[in-house]
Design a protein around this motif. Structure first.
Motif, mmCIF file in Angstrom:
data_model
loop_
_atom_site.group_PDB
_atom_site.id
_atom_site.type_symbol
_atom_site.label_atom_id
_atom_site.label_comp_id
_atom_site.label_asym_id
_atom_site.label_seq_id
_atom_site.Cartn_x
_atom_site.Cartn_y
_atom_site.Cartn_z
ATOM 1 N N THR A 1 0.839 -1.192 0.000
ATOM 2 C CA THR A 1 0.000 0.000 0.000
ATOM 3 C C THR A 1 0.882 1.254 0.000
ATOM 4 O O THR A 1 0.646 2.202 -0.771
ATOM 5 N N CYS A 2 1.898 1.217 0.867
ATOM 6 C CA CYS A 2 2.794 2.377 0.932
ATOM 7 C C CYS A 2 3.454 2.622 -0.432
ATOM 8 O O CYS A 2 3.511 3.758 -0.902
ATOM 9 N N THR A 3 3.887 1.534 -1.045
ATOM 10 C CA THR A 3 4.526 1.659 -2.355
ATOM 11 C C THR A 3 3.542 2.265 -3.352
ATOM 12 O O THR A 3 3.870 3.183 -4.109
ATOM 13 N N ALA A 4 2.326 1.727 -3.340
ATOM 14 C CA ALA A 4 1.317 2.193 -4.285
ATOM 15 C C ALA A 4 1.031 3.669 -4.099
ATOM 16 O O ALA A 4 0.976 4.443 -5.074
ATOM 17 N N ILE A 5 0.895 4.082 -2.822
ATOM 18 C CA ILE A 5 0.606 5.499 -2.559
ATOM 19 C C ILE A 5 1.767 6.366 -3.050
ATOM 20 O O ILE A 5 1.567 7.406 -3.679
ATOM 21 N N THR A 6 2.976 5.860 -2.784
ATOM 22 C CA THR A 6 4.152 6.621 -3.213
ATOM 23 C C THR A 6 4.129 6.805 -4.728
ATOM 24 O O THR A 6 4.284 7.910 -5.252
ATOM 25 N N PHE B 1 -1.118 9.381 2.609
ATOM 26 C CA PHE B 1 -0.429 8.321 3.368
ATOM 27 C C PHE B 1 -1.260 7.898 4.594
ATOM 28 O O PHE B 1 -1.402 6.703 4.884
ATOM 29 N N LEU B 2 -1.826 8.927 5.275
ATOM 30 C CA LEU B 2 -2.627 8.599 6.478
ATOM 31 C C LEU B 2 -3.852 7.745 6.114
ATOM 32 O O LEU B 2 -4.216 6.810 6.819
ATOM 33 N N ALA C 1 2.766 0.264 8.388
ATOM 34 C CA ALA C 1 2.351 1.196 7.346
ATOM 35 C C ALA C 1 2.688 2.636 7.747
ATOM 36 O O ALA C 1 3.164 3.429 6.932
ATOM 37 N N ALA C 2 2.441 2.955 9.043
ATOM 38 C CA ALA C 2 2.724 4.310 9.518
ATOM 39 C C ALA C 2 4.212 4.624 9.377
ATOM 40 O O ALA C 2 4.601 5.669 8.837
ATOM 41 N N VAL C 3 5.021 3.663 9.848
ATOM 42 C CA VAL C 3 6.468 3.895 9.786
ATOM 43 C C VAL C 3 6.928 4.011 8.334
ATOM 44 O O VAL C 3 7.655 4.936 7.950
ATOM 45 N N LEU C 4 6.434 3.060 7.498
ATOM 46 C CA LEU C 4 6.839 3.076 6.082
ATOM 47 C C LEU C 4 6.383 4.365 5.400
ATOM 48 O O LEU C 4 7.086 4.940 4.587
ATOM 49 N N SER C 5 5.169 4.819 5.772
ATOM 50 C CA SER C 5 4.642 6.044 5.166
ATOM 51 C C SER C 5 5.558 7.224 5.479
ATOM 52 O O SER C 5 5.928 7.992 4.578
ATOM 53 N N VAL C 6 5.931 7.315 6.758
ATOM 54 C CA VAL C 6 6.825 8.416 7.151
ATOM 55 C C VAL C 6 8.126 8.319 6.362
ATOM 56 O O VAL C 6 8.613 9.301 5.799
ATOM 57 N N LEU D 1 3.670 10.361 12.072
ATOM 58 C CA LEU D 1 3.898 9.048 12.689
ATOM 59 C C LEU D 1 2.882 8.800 13.807
ATOM 60 O O LEU D 1 2.226 7.749 13.854
ATOM 61 N N ILE D 2 2.780 9.871 14.667
ATOM 62 C CA ILE D 2 1.876 9.695 15.810
ATOM 63 C C ILE D 2 0.442 9.519 15.340
ATOM 64 O O ILE D 2 -0.254 8.576 15.739
ATOM 65 N N VAL D 3 0.008 10.396 14.412
ATOM 66 C CA VAL D 3 -1.370 10.298 13.920
ATOM 67 C C VAL D 3 -1.589 8.930 13.269
ATOM 68 O O VAL D 3 -2.594 8.253 13.497
ATOM 69 N N GLY D 4 -0.595 8.509 12.480
ATOM 70 C CA GLY D 4 -0.689 7.203 11.809
ATOM 71 C C GLY D 4 -0.848 6.088 12.811
ATOM 72 O O GLY D 4 -1.746 5.247 12.696
ATOM 73 N N LEU D 5 0.031 6.120 13.823
ATOM 74 C CA LEU D 5 -0.018 5.024 14.812
ATOM 75 C C LEU D 5 -1.329 5.034 15.581
ATOM 76 O O LEU D 5 -1.991 3.996 15.749
ATOM 77 N N VAL D 6 -1.713 6.259 16.038
ATOM 78 C CA VAL D 6 -2.925 6.338 16.859
ATOM 79 C C VAL D 6 -4.160 5.940 16.046
ATOM 80 O O VAL D 6 -4.985 5.125 16.478
#
Lengths: 237, 571
Positions: free
Chosen positions: B83-88, B107-108, B126-131, B160-165
């Motif tokens: 997913t991260c790759t696709a979004i990128t 990304f979010l 996903a959050a980490v990869l997105s960042v 990162l925080i928003v993604g994780l939460v």
């Protein structure tokens, strides 16, 4: 027995309510031989109608009739008449007799019974009903006992006997129904009061006292007779 | 977790401790420390991996559904990366048109999607990869993790925080929804089962229903073991989906009324779970549940166990209901047969007594008439009457014996004076006793006794009658009554020939006669009836030789506490 009494009895009419033809026949035979007028009914319904229309002097009622409860019959008759009722029942069915007596029956006969027994009971019941209207004399004698009901004095032989109040009351109730069986319930109610009708041990104890004081041989009473499972009977002699 | 523990009234928490991942191990350690600080009343047991399997497995309580789904989870992580790759890839051409802030949103969105679809772990990845990809591909200088503008560090941190939460919350929500779905399904199953149990009429129906329910709700095999009359559990007839159970364990569970097997304190290594079927009155059987191999832990989750317990209680109540239905039916049948017997006895008694009454009466009338006519036949008529009377007595005896034998004699117990009963017995026998010297020793001051006066009179009449029948005329007969401790002792004695030695017991048997084939009339029922009557009064009756000669028959009646008699008021 004086001749006057005999005449009253022999002209009396008796109604037999009994479903067994053979018993009816034998009872009718025995009574007619003694000069009674007899009519019969084979069901309770019929018996009520006969009792109402013919107004017999006495009813002989079998408690084992198939079309109803003998005690109901007695209660219904008692609503309008005091005519004596003698019930017939098997020996083991004591509670039926007690129920019938409590409902107002005068006496009972256990099957099988003899002619002599039957006639004795019928005569005694008739005599009582004839006498019921008369004033009872203040003095009652039986055996060597004299009871002065008016002055509450009792003597046996030439000895005065002391009776407590309740003993005297019990004796008086028994004496006022000579020859009639009184159920435990009736005696307890009349002597002690309605609250005592289940406490038959009072009766045992006080009857014992009376017999000790008045009977020659308290273990084989002659006048204060036990009708086991039913009650007591005063037999004048 | 503490809330959960408190809600479920747990006193111990067993925690798994994996040495595999150091980081996690460290995290758990601190978690367990925190737990112990917050809840000193709860025992914490940390179990290391090396310990026995069963114990360790009980520790996995919190998220059981993730267990055994390793493949699915790996798939989730893969998806997160993809997913991260696709979004990128999708966002790269757009970066000229959009602000970087909006790229962050894309990304979010991806993180939320992953969280919703695959849960917490993949969403964190996903959050980490997105960042990382955002930094690498979009923040200048591109294609390096270096950041020229410091403000992007804030963006990264927030992202990162928003993604994780968000991931965490979404995953939690999804988990809750799933659990709610399961609960709803189970509740539906349970109510359906309760409905079908309530209409079950025989035990096999209950067994069928419970098998079906356990199968559908727990994906487990179940068997219900029912006890036989001697409280031993019986093997039910084998059928296809039957768990391999141990009858001894099941019996233990039944006897002790405690669960055993997997997930319990007793024999936890056992793959099956044995639950006693506790009904309000008693334990009605044992439910054996064997989880299928794919999900061995299903039945060990407290919630599932509670469900299973509820289910066991329902089955137990259904079984008890069926039990009482059959008890009621039995009672009904017994009452019916009792009623039938009584009707039969009453009819027999009536049908025999009526002709006998007529016979006795007519014979007497006949004999009186014949006697009056001074006929020679008067005597014959008298004999007919006597024989009819004897027959009637015999019939009464037989009927009375039948009544007593049926075991259901209704005693009309009342306070009685033995003196009075002796008196009326003597009166009943009067003509037979007249030519006998009679010695009575019945003190007037004996205590009252609770008994059925008619029946005790019957005993006395029978004993006295025997005394007159089996002794020559003129023999002294006596009745003695005494109080002996807690019983009233009544003795009927005679000075006759006495009993043959060794026959003291035999004579109480039915149809036993004092002298075989003797001319003395009787049926041999008299003493048997006496014994039955005295036994019904919880007394004793026996015969003895009397010295110097004669026999004595003794019976005892228990004495109760005397009734209260209010003293008479003095006038």
């Amino acid at each position: 027995m004086n001749p006057g009494e005999g005449r009253i009895e022999t002209h009396s009419a008796v109604l037999i309510v009994e479903d067994e033809k053979e018993i009816r026949r034998f009872v009718r035979h025995a009574l007619e031989a003694e000069g009674f007028r007899v009519c019969e009914a084979d069901t309770l319904q019929r018996g009520l109608i006969e009792a109402g229309t013919r107004k017999p002097d006495l009813v002989i009622l079998d408690l084992g009739l198939p079309d109803g409860d003998g005690a109901d019959f007695i209660r219904e008759v008692r609503a309008w008449s005091t005519m004596p009722i003698v019930v017939l029942s098997a020996r083991v069915e004591e509670h039926d007799k007690v129920e019938a007596l409590d409902a107002g029956a005068d006496d009972y006969l256990s099957k099988p019974f003899g002619v002599a027994e039957l006639l004795a009971r019928v005569r005694a019941s008739l005599r009582r009903s004839v006498r019921a209207g008369e004033e009872q004399g203040p003095l009652v004698r039986f055996g060597d006992v004299v009871v002065d009901l008016a002055n509450r004095q009792v003597s046996k032989g030439d000895q005065g006997v002391h009776l407590t109040q309740i003993e005297f009351r019990l004796l008086a109730v028994l004496l006022s129904h000579p020859g009639k069986v009184l159920t435990h319930r009736q005696l307890l109610r009349d002597v002690w009061g309605p609250a005592y009708v289940e406490r038959s041990h009072y009766l045992r104890i006080y009857m014992g006292h009376l017999r000790q004081k008045l009977e020659d041989d308290p273990a084989r009473p002659k006048q204060l007779i036990t009708e086991t499972g039913i009650g007591y009977r005063f037999v004048p002699a | 977790m503490l809330d959960y523990a408190r809600r479920n009234n747990l006193a111990q928490i067993v925690m798994g401790r994996s040495t595999r991942a150091r980081l996690r191990w460290w995290g758990r350690q601190s978690f367990s420390r925190r737990l112990s600080a917050q809840a000193p009343d709860i025992d914490l047991i940390a179990v290391a991996r090396e310990e026995d399997r069963a114990r360790r497995e009980t520790s996995v309580e919190v998220e059981p559904r993730e267990h055994g789904k390793r493949a699915a989870r790996l798939f989730g992580y893969l998806y997160a990366a993809l997913t991260c790759t696709a979004i990128t890839l999708f966002a790269t051409p757009l970066r000229h048109y959009f602000d970087l802030a909006n790229i962050v949103m894309l990304f979010l969105l991806g993180v939320v999607f992953i969280a919703y679809r695959f849960g917490r772990g993949p969403s964190a990845l996903a959050a980490v990869l997105s960042v990382a990809s955002f930094d690498f591909f979009f923040v200048s200088p591109r294609f390096t993790f270096a950041v020229s503008d410091v403000q992007y560090l804030v963006t990264f941190a927030v992202m990162l925080i928003v993604g994780l939460v968000t991931g965490h919350l979404t995953a939690g929500l999804r988990y809750q929804a799933r659990v709610a779905g399961y609960r709803e399904e189970r509740a539906r199953n349970l109510s359906e089962m309760a409905k079908s149990l309530s209409s079950a009429l025989v035990e096999t129906q209950v067994v069928e229903i419970s098998d079906k329910f356990v199968e559908s709700s727990f994906r487990a095999k179940a068997a219900i073991l029912l006890p036989d009359l001697s409280d031993r559990l019986e093997m039910p007839p084998a059928h296809g989906a039957m768990p391999a159970y141990d009858l001894a364990v099941a019996q233990w569970c039944y006897d002790k009324n405690e669960p055993a097997g997997a997930g319990t304190d007793t024999l936890p290594a056992n793959p099956q779970l044995y639950l006693p079927l506790k009904a309000p009155m008693r334990v009605r059987g044992v439910l054996v549940v064997e989880p299928s191999n794919a999900r061995p832990l299903m039945i060990m989750i407290p919630e599932q166990r509670r469900l299973l317990d509820t289910f066991a209680a329902l089955v137990a109540i259904a079984l008890e209901r069926i039990h009482f239905v059959s008890v009621a039916q039995d009672t009904l049948i017994k009452m019916e047969s009792e009623r039938l017997r009584n009707t039969l006895l009453a009819a027999l008694s009536h049908d025999l007594r009526t002709p006998l009454t007529a016979l006795v009466g007519l014979a007497e009338t006949l004999s009186l008439e014949l006697a009056a006519a001074q006929s020679d036949h008067a005597d014959k008529a008298r004999v007919i009457r006597e024989q009819a009377l004897r027959t009637s007595k015999l019939v009464s005896n037989l009927l009375e014996m039948a009544r007593l034998q049926s075991g259901e004699v209704k005693l009309r117990k009342d306070w009685q004076s033995i003196e009075e009963i002796v008196g009326s017995a003597l009166q009943a026998l009067d003509p037979a006793l007249t030519e006998r010297p009679l010695k009575l020793d019945v003190p007037a001051n004996l205590p009252l006794v609770r008994c059925d006066a008619l029946l005790i009179e019957r005993v006395l009449v029978n004993l006295l009658e025997n005394a007159t029948k089996y002794t020559p005329p003129g023999t002294t007969i006596g009745v003695t009554a005494t109080r002996a401790d807690e019983v009233l002792r009544v003795e009927v004695w005679d000075e006759g020939p006495g009993l043959s030695p060794g026959r003291e017991r035999v004579i109480f048997e039915k149809f036993a006669r004092g002298q075989k084939e003797s001319i003395i009339p009787g049926t041999g029922l008299g003493l048997a009836i006496c014994e039955a009557i005295i036994a019904a009064h919880e007394g004793k009756i026996w015969a003895e030789h009397r010295t110097p000669h004669g026999a004595r028959f003794i019976f005892t009646l228990p004495l109760d506490e005397q009734p209260v008699v209010e003293p008479e008021a003095r006038p």
